[in-house]
Design a protein around this motif. Structure first.
Motif, PDB file in Angstrom:
ATOM      1  N   TRP A 192      13.988   3.655  -8.563  1.00 49.43           N
ATOM      2  CA  TRP A 192      13.215   4.499  -7.528  1.00 49.43           C
ATOM      3  C   TRP A 192      11.088   4.660  -8.187  1.00 49.43           C
ATOM      4  N   ALA A 193      10.994   4.974  -6.645  1.00 47.47           N
ATOM      5  CA  ALA A 193       9.521   5.233  -7.262  1.00 47.47           C
ATOM      6  C   ALA A 193       9.104   6.498  -6.870  1.00 47.47           C
ATOM      7  N   ALA A 194       8.468   7.207  -8.122  1.00 45.78           N
ATOM      8  CA  ALA A 194       8.401   8.644  -7.618  1.00 45.78           C
ATOM      9  C   ALA A 194       7.085   9.362  -7.847  1.00 45.78           C
ATOM     10  N   ARG A 195       6.878   9.698  -7.035  1.00 48.24           N
ATOM     11  CA  ARG A 195       5.394  10.799  -7.363  1.00 48.24           C
ATOM     12  C   ARG A 195       5.716  11.807  -7.006  1.00 48.24           C
ATOM     13  N   PHE A 196       3.938  12.426  -7.050  1.00 41.75           N
ATOM     14  CA  PHE A 196       3.931  13.662  -8.240  1.00 41.75           C
ATOM     15  C   PHE A 196       2.883  14.218  -7.250  1.00 41.75           C
ATOM     16  N   ASP A 197       2.651  15.831  -7.249  1.00 42.65           N
ATOM     17  CA  ASP A 197       1.801  16.783  -6.944  1.00 42.65           C
ATOM     18  C   ASP A 197       1.430  17.411  -7.946  1.00 42.65           C
ATOM     19  N   GLY A 198       0.017  17.220  -8.778  1.00 43.20           N
ATOM     20  CA  GLY A 198      -0.013  17.083  -9.917  1.00 43.20           C
ATOM     21  C   GLY A 198       1.294  16.951 -10.770  1.00 43.20           C
ATOM     22  N   GLY A 199       2.022  18.204 -11.695  1.00 47.66           N
ATOM     23  CA  GLY A 199       2.640  17.779 -12.608  1.00 47.66           C
ATOM     24  C   GLY A 199       3.534  17.922 -11.850  1.00 47.66           C
ATOM     25  N   ARG A 200       4.153  18.623 -10.375  1.00 48.59           N
ATOM     26  CA  ARG A 200       5.408  18.655  -9.896  1.00 48.59           C
ATOM     27  C   ARG A 200       5.917  16.827  -9.085  1.00 48.59           C
ATOM     28  N   LEU A 201       6.750  16.940  -9.151  1.00 45.99           N
ATOM     29  CA  LEU A 201       7.534  15.846  -8.980  1.00 45.99           C
ATOM     30  C   LEU A 201       8.341  16.579  -7.009  1.00 45.99           C
ATOM     31  N   PRO A 214       1.596  -0.988   0.058  1.00 44.36           N
ATOM     32  CA  PRO A 214       0.067  -0.192  -0.087  1.00 44.36           C
ATOM     33  C   PRO A 214       0.820   1.528   0.063  1.00 44.36           C
ATOM     34  N   GLU A 215       1.872   1.275   0.031  1.00 53.25           N
ATOM     35  CA  GLU A 215       3.022   2.358   0.850  1.00 53.25           C
ATOM     36  C   GLU A 215       3.283   2.761  -0.622  1.00 53.25           C
ATOM     37  N   LEU A 216       3.028   2.253  -2.118  1.00 54.72           N
ATOM     38  CA  LEU A 216       3.285   2.434  -2.973  1.00 54.72           C
ATOM     39  C   LEU A 216       2.614   2.434  -4.408  1.00 54.72           C
ATOM     40  N   ALA A 217       1.101   2.824  -3.137  1.00 56.51           N
ATOM     41  CA  ALA A 217      -0.268   3.367  -4.475  1.00 56.51           C
ATOM     42  C   ALA A 217       0.492   4.128  -5.041  1.00 56.51           C
ATOM     43  N   GLY A 218      -0.002   4.271  -6.029  1.00 49.39           N
ATOM     44  CA  GLY A 218       0.184   5.645  -7.518  1.00 49.39           C
ATOM     45  C   GLY A 218       1.747   6.066  -7.480  1.00 49.39           C
ATOM     46  N   ALA A 219       3.143   5.327  -7.088  1.00 46.98           N
ATOM     47  CA  ALA A 219       4.314   5.242  -7.322  1.00 46.98           C
ATOM     48  C   ALA A 219       4.245   5.451  -8.918  1.00 46.98           C
ATOM     49  N   TYR A 220       5.537   5.836  -9.387  1.00 46.33           N
ATOM     50  CA  TYR A 220       5.799   5.534 -10.639  1.00 46.33           C
ATOM     51  C   TYR A 220       7.034   4.288 -10.233  1.00 46.33           C
ATOM     52  N   VAL A 221       6.969   3.890 -10.151  1.00 42.91           N
ATOM     53  CA  VAL A 221       8.018   2.452 -10.292  1.00 42.91           C
ATOM     54  C   VAL A 221       8.115   2.601 -11.859  1.00 42.91           C
ATOM     55  N   PHE A 222      10.571   3.554 -11.245  1.00 38.71           N
ATOM     56  CA  PHE A 222      11.382   2.360 -12.511  1.00 38.71           C
ATOM     57  C   PHE A 222      12.597   2.712 -12.292  1.00 38.71           C
ATOM     58  N   GLY A 223      13.072   2.848 -13.024  1.00 36.12           N
ATOM     59  CA  GLY A 223      15.074   2.581 -13.195  1.00 36.12           C
ATOM     60  C   GLY A 223      15.816   3.032 -14.557  1.00 36.12           C
ATOM     61  N   ASP A 224      16.761   2.527 -14.149  1.00 41.49           N
ATOM     62  CA  ASP A 224      17.183   3.036 -15.487  1.00 41.49           C
ATOM     63  C   ASP A 224      18.952   1.303 -15.056  1.00 41.49           C
TER      64      ASP A 224
END
Length: 1013
Positions: free
Chosen positions: A383-392, A366-376
Motif C-alpha cells: 500500500w501507499a498511505a497518505r495522511f493529513d496531519g495524523g489522519r489517514l 512524483p505521484e508517490l512523493a510523501g506516501a508511506y509505502v509498506f506491505g504485508d
C-alpha cells in the motif's frame, strides 16, 4: 437442470512469519514456482467456456514489481541497506549470511560475511552454540571516516532455554568494514554494544536517526500464545517491546554506549533510560522519513490487527493491553505514558504480518512523493498511505500481490526496493501500463456465464452443483452451491500441503484452484406473499480466484426475480417481509404473523472477513464438506469426492507433482467429514460440526474471533480449543460464574448466550442476526453432556401462567425467547411479553427478546450492533442533527464545542467536517475508544482514602492534580493525596451512544457534523 431440483441446503518465522502456515508444518514455496496443472478428462466432463468472470471491475494497481537485479538472489532476505559513500548495497539472509553487490542491473552478489562460520565471539558467550538469525544492519553516519557498521543478530542456546527465551540471545554489535573490493566485515573487529532477551519476537531493526543516535527495535521475545507471557509490553524495566535510542559515540557506566540525556525516561524509577518508545509486539522493520525525520514502525499484530505507528518520543503503543483497538490484557498496569492509537490499523482480513516500509522521497514517481509505502508478508499486499496531519486519508494498493515483502529498502536517491522472502529476489517498482480494469466485468448475474438460464437458476454447461455436510445458519435462508472451472481445468488436492497463490488448506490436504475459478452461492428466503410463502432469491455470491488473489462479489436479486445486479463495493441493504410463527385453532404451527427483515449485502471487504488466508478461503468447497453422497443420488450414490475426481473436476496430487488415482469408496472412508445438524451421529460430532461451520472461520488463530484464541475447528481436541471451562475475557454479560463453555451448564456458558441473544456481542456477527433455535437446542444438550457424569438436558418449556414474573435470569428467560422463536407461545402472550421485558428486564434478558419486538415503520433502532451502511446510505438533515447534538439526553454539547457553545472535555468539533470524512465520523461515534488522541486520554486516579476519579488530565504538579470529568466539571485533588495515576484505554465518550437512535436520526447527526467546515 436447476440445482434446486436436487437440493436445498441451509445456508512469522521468528520475528515475523505467520504461524498459520509454519506451526502446522506447511512448507513455503516461491510464488513463481512452476507446478503442473492437471486438466480434466474431456470424456467424462464438458468444459465451461461461457465464463465472463475475469479481471476485476476495480481499476488496476498503478505499479508492478520488476526484478531490479536479475542476477542477484539470496535466501530469505531481511534487509536491503545501501553502503554510504559507495555504489554498493548490502543484503542479509535470515539464516545469517550477508552479501553486497553494486547498485547496477547486471550486479552479482559477493559474500560480505557468514556469521555462522566466521563469527568469533560466540565461543566466548556461555550458553551459546551458534548464530541463530540475522535481523538488522546500519552504517555509522561517519562511515567514510571510521568504516563502522552495526549488526543485530541472535544466538542459539546450547541447551533449550526456558520458555524458548535466551537471556542474552539478541545482540547488537559493532564491526569494521574492510576498505577492499568487495568489502567484508572483519570478524576480529566485533565489539558487542548491547544485548537483550532473545525469543520468538525479536524486532532487531537498526537505523541511525537524523540526530545521529542509533535506534533499535525490540519485540516481546515470545511466541504468540499466550500473548505477551513475560508481561513486558508495558513493563519498561527491561529493553523489550520497545524502540531504543543510544549514543554509540560515547561509553558510559561500563557500557559500550551512552544514553542521550534527552531520552524521555531518563531518571524515571524502574524504567530503562534507553527506551525511546514502548508497547510494541514485534516491530518488524522501521524507517526514518529522510525529509521530515519522522520514525515509522510496522508492528506485527496478534489476533485481529496489524499496526503501523508514527513513533513519538515517549510514546506508548499499547501492547499487550491492546492490539490496535482490541483489548488483549486490559487489567495489567499501564506503562509510564498513555496509550496512543496506531496511525494505520489493518484487519486480518487484508493483512496478517505487516512489514514496515519507507516514506517515498525519490524522483522516479512524483505521484508517490510523501506516501508511506509498506506491505504485508502473508497477503503480499503493498500500500501507499497518505495522511493529513495524523489522519489517514487514503491507502490504495499500488501493485498486485505477487511479492512476499520481508523488508523494504531505499537507495541513496530515495528509490524503493522490495525483498521477496520466497524467491530471494530484489524488486523495484515500475508503472503498470497493462492489465487495465475489466470494463466488461459482468454487472448482471446473467452476464457472468455461470448460468444458462438465470431465471431458472440453471447452470451453464460445464458448471456443476456441489453439496455440503455442514449447513451455515443465515437467518433461515437456504443456499445452492455451484463449482465453475474454466475449460477443463481442475482443482488439485495435495496430499502434502504446498502453500501457493489461490491455494487453501484442509486437514492433511492442500487445495489449489485454477485461474478464474468461481465458487457460487445463491441464498433464498421464504418471503411472505399475499396468501402464502414465496421462495425469493435474495443474493448470489461469487468467490473468484483471479490467479493471484481471491475476490468476493455479491449480486442482489431484483424484485421480479428476473436477474440480479452487482452490488456496489461498499455493500447495501434491502428489507424483506418474512413470516413469524404462531398456533392455529387446532394447535398446529402456521405462519400467522410477519416481520420486516433487514437483509445485508456485505461489502467486498466484508467478504474477506470470512474468505481469507486464515480460514482457507473456500468455506464450503473442502474435504470435510464434500465428503458425502450428493443429495440427488440418495444415500447409496457415489461419494461426492469420488465423483469429482473420477469425472475430472479434481485431482489428487502426491510428491513431485505426481497425479494420484481418484478417490475410491474405500479411501474416502479414511477422510474426515462434518456431520449435518439433522443427521444421525453423536451429539459431540454434530455440535462440533455446527460450531465449525458457523464459527471456526473466525475462531482460529489469527482469524479475527476475539481476544482469546478460540480454535473451533472440529478436528481440534475440545480441551485445546480454548473454550472448555475457560473464563471469558470479553465480558460475561452478567452470567453467574461464567465460562465460555461451562461443562454441564448452558446457562453459565457465554458461547450459548451469544448464540441466543440479539444485538452487540451476538455470534456470529456477520451473516446472521436471529438466533437459530434448533441449533441452540443441540448446543445446549452438548454443553450439558460435558459434565461428569453427563447431564441429560431437555428442551426447556416455559411456565406461561405468569410470564411477567418468570424472566429474572438467563435460565428463566430463555425458554420464553425460544418459544417465541418457534411460534409456540399464545398470540396474546407473544404480543405482551417483549414490551414487558423491554420495560423492566435486565440487559442480559432484554437482549434475548429485542428481535421479537416488531418496530413501527421508520422506528427501527440502530441497537447494540449497528451497521454503518444503514446510516451512510441515508441522506441526513443537518438542522435535525443540530437539535440532536444539543439534546440534553444525548449530552454531546457537554463535552464538545461547536463555535462558542459546548464543553471542552473532548475535541472541538467546530470544523470537524474539514478533517474527517462521513465514514470516519461515524466510526468515531460508534467506536469512541478505538482511537483516542493523546491530549484527550482518560486517566484513572486513586486517592489515599481509596476514592477513585476518572477524567481528562488538565493539570498536574507537586501541589495539585486536576481532572475534567464527563460532565465538564473540574476535580481538584491535592498532590499529597494522590496514591496512583493510571492512563485508561477507554474514552470518556460512552459506547452505544447511538443505539437508541433510528438510522435516520443517526444520519441527521452525522450530516450536521460533516457540514461543520
Amino acid at each position: 437442470m436447476s440445482p434446486r431440483t436436487f437440493a436445498r441446503t441451509a445456508v512469522h518465522v521468528t520475528g515475523f512469519t505467520v504461524l498459520a502456515l509454519i506451526a502446522l508444518g506447511w512448507p513455503t514455496r516461491a510464488a513463481d514456482d512452476k507446478v503442473a496443472q492437471p486438466r480434466g478428462d474431456s470424456a467424462k466432463r464438458k468444459p465451461w467456456t461461457a465464463s465472463k468472470v475475469t479481471g476485476s471491475p476495480e481499476p488496476p494497481p498503478k505499479f508492478r514489481a520488476v526484478r531490479a537485479f536479475p542476477q542477484v538472489q539470496v535466501r530469505h532476505p531481511v534487509f536491503f541497506v545501501p553502503c554510504p559513500g559507495t555504489d554498493r548495497v548490502f543484503v542479509g539472509e535470515q539464516e545469517g549470511v550477508m552479501y553486497s553487490f553494486a547498485n547496477t542491473p547486471d550486479a552479482k552478489r559477493e559474500l560480505a560475511f557468514d556469521f555462522g562460520k566466521e563469527l568469533k565471539t560466540v565461543e566466548k558467550l556461555p550458553g551459546a552454540k551458534g548464530v541463530g538469525e540475522l535481523y538488522g544492519l546500519a552504517f555509522h553516519p561517519e562511515f567514510a571516516k571510521n568504516r563502522h557498521c552495526y549488526v543485530c543478530y541472535t544466538l542459539n542456546p546450547k541447551t533449550p532455554a526456558k520458555d524458548g527465551r535466551f537471556a542474552d540471545g539478541s545482540r547488537v554489535s559493532r564491526f569494521k568494514v574492510t576498505d577492499t573490493n568487495p568489502p567484508r566485515l572483519d570478524p576480529a573487529s566485533e565489539e558487542i554494544v548491547l544485548t537483550f532477551v532473545g525469543g520468538g519476537h525479536n524486532g532487531g531493526d537498526l537505523h541511525f536517526g537524523p540526530d545521529g543516535y542509533l535506534y533499535i527495535s525490540t519485540g516481546d521475545a515470545a511466541s504468540p500464545n499466550p500473548p505477551d507471557p513475560l508481561g513486558t509490553g508495558q513493563d519498561c524495566s527491561d529493553l523489550l517491546s520497545s524502540v531504543l535510542r543510544i549514543d554509540i559515540n560515547k561509553k558510559d557506566g561500563g557500557k559500550n554506549y551512552a544514553v542521550p540525556q534527552d531520552n524521555p525516561f531518563v531518571g524515571l524509577k524502574d524504567v530503562r533510560p534507553e527506551i525511546w518508545a514502548f508497547g510494541f509486539r514485534n516491530p518488524w522493520r522501521m524507517s526514518f522519513d529522510r525529509k521530515t525525520g519522522d520514525l515509522w514502525v510496522g508492528d506485527v499484530g496478534w489476533e485481529l490487527w496489524e499496526m503501523v505507528h508514527k513513533v513519538e518520543k515517549g510514546g506508548n503503543y499499547g501492547w499487550s493491553i491492546t492490539e490496535a483497538r482490541q483489548p488483549v490484557r486490559p487489567d495489567q498496569k499501564i506503562g509510564p505514558t498513555p496509550i496512543r492509537a496506531p496511525v494505520i490499523e489493518l484487519p486480518h482480513t487484508i493483512a496478517a504480518s505487516v512489514t514496515g516500509g519507507y516514506v517515498y522521497r525519490g524522483k522516479k514517481f512524483p505521484e508517490l512523493a510523501g506516501a508511506y509505502v509498506f506491505g504485508d508478508w502473508e497477503t503480499r499486499r503493498v500500500w501507499a498511505a497518505r495522511f493529513d496531519g495524523g489522519r489517514l486519508t487514503e491507502m490504495p494498493e499500488i501493485m498486485k500481490p505477487t511479492v512476499r515483502p520481508s523488508a523494504f529498502g531505499q537507495d541513496a536517491d530515495g528509490e524503493l526496493y522490495i525483498c521477496d522472502y520466497d524467491s530471494g529476489a530484489i524488486y523495484t517498482l515500475e508503472r503498470n501500463t497493462s492489465n487495465a480494469a475489466n470494463t466488461q466485468f459482468p454487472t448482471r448475474l446473467s452476464e457472468t456465464g455461470v448460468f444458462a438460464d438465470v431465471k431458472k437458476l440453471e447452470p451453464a454447461e460445464g458448471v456443476i452443483p456441489f453439496y455440503v455436510n455442514g449447513r451455515q445458519w443465515q437467518d433461515g435462508a437456504t443456499a445452492d452451491y455451484l463449482l465453475a472451472l474454466p475449460g477443463l481445468s481442475t482443482v488439485s488436492f495435495f496430499e502434502k500441503p504446498r502453500p501457493l497463490p489461490g491455494q487453501v488448506f484442509w486437514h492433511n490436504f492442500a487445495m489449489r484452484f485454477p485461474k478464474d475459478a468461481v465458487l457460487v452461492k445463491t441464498l433464498t428466503l421464504d418471503v411472505l406473499g399475499e396468501k402464502n410463502l414465496v421462495e425469493t432469491r435474495a443474493e448470489t455470491q461469487l468467490l473468484h480466484f483471479d490467479g493471484e488473489d481471491w475476490r468476493g462479489y455479491t449480486y442482489a436479486w431484483r424484485d421480479d426475480q428476473s436477474d440480479a445486479d452487482l452490488v456496489p463495493a461498499e455493500g447495501g441493504e434491502k428489507v424483506f417481509t418474512v413470516a413469524t410463527g404462531g398456533k392455529t385453532e387446532k394447535g398446529a404451527w402456521a405462519a400467522v404473523g410477519k416481520r420486516e427483515q433487514m437483509w445485508t449485502f456485505h461489502s467486498r471487504a466484508q467478504c474477506l472477513s470470512c474468505h481469507n488466508a486464515w480460514s482457507e478461503y473456500s468455506l464450503a468447497f473442502n474435504i470435510r464438506q464434500l465428503n458425502r453422497a450428493p443429495l440427488f443420488g440418495g444415500e447409496k450414490a457415489t461419494n461426492q469426492l469420488v465423483h469429482l475426481t473420477t469425472e475430472g473436476y479434481a485431482h489428487r496430487i502426491g510428491d513431485n507433482e505426481h497425479v494420484l488415482p481418484p478417490f475410491s469408496a474405500a479411501s474416502v472412508k479414511k477422510e474426515p467429514a462434518l456431520v449435518p445438524l439433522q443427521a444421525d451421529g453423536t451429539l459431540d460430532a454434530k455440535a462440533r460440526s455446527y460450531l465449525h461451520v458457523n464459527c471456526a472461520h473466525c475462531h482460529r488463530f489469527g482469524g479475527g474471533g476475539g481476544q482469546v484464541v478460540l480454535e473451533l475447528d472440529a478436528a481440534k481436541p475440545l480441551r485445546e480449543t480454548g473454550i472448555f471451562d475457560v473464563r471469558p475475557r470479553q465480558g460475561d454479560f452478567g452470567l453467574p460464574d461464567a465460562r465460555i463453555v461451562a461443562p454441564g451448564d448452558p446457562y453459565r456458558s457465554v458461547l450459548f448466550y451469544r448464540m441466543a441473544k440479539f444485538g452487540r456481542g451476538r455470534m456470529p456477527h456477520l451473516g446472521s442476526e436471529f438466533p437459530h433455535a434448533h441449533a441452540l437446542d443441540l448446543v445446549g444438550k452438548w454443553i450439558a453432556s460435558l459434565s461428569s457424569p453427563p447431564k441429560d438436558w431437555t428442551f426447556p418449556n416455559p411456565d406461561l401462567t405468569r410470564p411477567e414474573k418468570a424472566y429474572v435470569t438467563f435460565g428463566e428467560a430463555w425458554p420464553f425467547a425460544r418459544a417465541l422463536a418457534l411460534g409456540k407461545i399464545d398470540d396474546k402472550i407473544a404480543d405482551d411479553l417483549p414490551p414487558l421485558v423491554a420495560k423492566h428486564g435486565t440487559p442480559l434478558v432484554r437482549d434475548l427478546f429485542e428481535g421479537h419486538t416488531p418496530a413501527a415503520p421508520g422506528a427501527r433502532k440502530l441497537g447494540a450492533n449497528p451497521r454503518p451502511a444503514s446510516v451512510l446510505t441515508l441522506k441526513g438533515d443537518p438542522q435535525k442533527g443540530a437539535a440532536l447534538f444539543a439534546n440534553k439526553e444525548m449530552k454531546c454539547a457537554n463535552c464538545h464545542k461547536i463555535g462558542n457553545t459546548g464543553g471542552a472535555v473532548g475535541p472541538d468539533l467546530t470544523t470537524i467536517g474539514k478533517v474527517r470524512t462521513r465514514s470516519e465520523l461515524l466510526d468515531s461515534l460508534l467506536n469512541p475508544s478505538a482511537k483516542v488522541e493523546p491530549q484527550f486520554a482518560t486517566y484513572n486516579v486513586r486517592t489515599k482514602d481509596e476514592k477513585t476519579y476518572t477524567g481528562v488530565l488538565v493539570k498536574r504538579d507537586e501541589k495539585q492534580l486536576v481532572l475534567r470529568d464527563a460532565e465538564n466539571k473540574e476535580i481538584a485533588i491535592a498532590g499529597d493525596e494522590v496514591e496512583s495515576v493510571r492512563p485508561s484505554r477507554l474514552s470518556l465518550m460512552p459506547d452505544g451512544l447511538l443505539s437508541a437512535l433510528t438510522p435516520q436520526d443517526a444520519a441527521d447527526l452525522l450530516e450536521y457534523l460533516a457540514t461543520r467546515r
